[in-house]
Design a protein around this motif. Structure first.
Motif, PDB file in Angstrom:
ATOM      1  N   UNK A  48       0.815  -1.198   0.000  1.00 53.72           N
ATOM      2  CA  UNK A  48       0.000   0.000   0.000  1.00 53.72           C
ATOM      3  C   UNK A  48       0.858   1.261   0.000  1.00 53.72           C
ATOM      4  N   UNK A  49       0.309   2.319  -0.579  1.00 53.87           N
ATOM      5  CA  UNK A  49       0.985   3.608  -0.613  1.00 53.87           C
ATOM      6  C   UNK A  49      -0.075   4.693  -0.509  1.00 53.87           C
ATOM      7  N   UNK A  50       0.289   5.830   0.074  1.00 50.29           N
ATOM      8  CA  UNK A  50      -0.646   6.952   0.156  1.00 50.29           C
ATOM      9  C   UNK A  50       0.117   8.272   0.098  1.00 50.29           C
ATOM     10  N   UNK A  51      -0.609   9.296  -0.341  1.00 55.45           N
ATOM     11  CA  UNK A  51      -0.090  10.666  -0.371  1.00 55.45           C
ATOM     12  C   UNK A  51      -0.996  11.479   0.531  1.00 55.45           C
ATOM     13  N   UNK A  52      -0.397  12.134   1.539  1.00 51.00           N
ATOM     14  CA  UNK A  52      -1.141  12.853   2.562  1.00 51.00           C
ATOM     15  C   UNK A  52      -0.656  14.297   2.606  1.00 51.00           C
ATOM     16  N   UNK A  53      -1.586  15.233   2.810  1.00 51.73           N
ATOM     17  CA  UNK A  53      -1.231  16.641   3.001  1.00 51.73           C
ATOM     18  C   UNK A  53      -2.160  17.244   4.048  1.00 51.73           C
ATOM     19  N   UNK A  54      -1.575  17.857   5.057  1.00 47.73           N
ATOM     20  CA  UNK A  54      -2.378  18.481   6.110  1.00 47.73           C
ATOM     21  C   UNK A  54      -3.311  17.523   6.815  1.00 47.73           C
ATOM     22  N   UNK A  55      -2.896  16.282   6.975  1.00 46.63           N
ATOM     23  CA  UNK A  55      -3.717  15.283   7.644  1.00 46.63           C
ATOM     24  C   UNK A  55      -4.802  14.681   6.763  1.00 46.63           C
ATOM     25  N   UNK A  56      -4.903  15.134   5.511  1.00 51.53           N
ATOM     26  CA  UNK A  56      -5.918  14.641   4.583  1.00 51.53           C
ATOM     27  C   UNK A  56      -5.259  13.745   3.539  1.00 51.53           C
ATOM     28  N   UNK A  57      -5.824  12.565   3.315  1.00 55.17           N
ATOM     29  CA  UNK A  57      -5.304  11.658   2.303  1.00 55.17           C
ATOM     30  C   UNK A  57      -5.762  12.145   0.926  1.00 55.17           C
ATOM     31  N   UNK A  58      -4.788  12.495   0.081  1.00 57.47           N
ATOM     32  CA  UNK A  58      -5.086  12.964  -1.267  1.00 57.47           C
ATOM     33  C   UNK A  58      -5.222  11.806  -2.252  1.00 57.47           C
ATOM     34  N   UNK A  59      -4.527  10.711  -1.965  1.00 53.78           N
ATOM     35  CA  UNK A  59      -4.539   9.542  -2.856  1.00 53.78           C
ATOM     36  C   UNK A  59      -4.094   8.342  -2.049  1.00 53.78           C
TER      37      UNK A  59
END
Length: 128
Positions: A48-59
């Motif tokens: 699994x992989x994720x992109x997070x910004x400001x505590x929000x998962x973007x992808x």
């Protein structure tokens, strides 16, 4: 006017062209719509992989996939690889700036305990 690589066929084309004369890919829209692509590593896997910004998962998805994000401005992100049974965890932070590059790639190198990840702008994605 500047010459850029078509995101589809990688032929050189004017950034002012409405579409690529070789393959028809819409150039003007892709240059100004704020959509960036991030390739998460070289190889497709079940990790699994994720992109997070400001505590929000973007992808979120899997390593080896290409994430598409719509970003209006430079954005601080954290890229996380989730550990599975045989996968090594890892993460990195960086700034994705759609004005700097439309393509970004997460490059991984094995470390002693975790993966060492870096986020880099690229012209084209490395082949699998």
């Amino acid at each position: 006017m500047a010459m850029i690589k078509c995101p589809e066929c990688e032929k050189m084309v004017s950034n002012m062209a409405s579409s690529c004369p070789n393959c028809g890919y819409p150039i003007a829209k892709s240059a100004s719509d704020g959509v960036v692509q991030v390739k998460l590593g070289m190889f497709q896997s079940t990790q699994g992989a994720s992109i997070v910004s400001g505590g929000k998962t973007l992808w979120s998805g899997r390593t080896g996939q290409v994430a598409e994000l719509k970003l209006e401005r430079a954005t601080n992100v954290q890229i996380k690889y989730q550990m599975g049974m045989f996968d090594a965890p890892g993460s990195c932070e960086g700034v994705i700036d759609p004005k700097k590059s439309k393509k970004w790639q997460v490059v991984s190198r094995p470390g002693l305990i975790t993966m060492k990840l870096t986020l880099q702008p690229v012209d084209i994605f490395d082949a699998n």
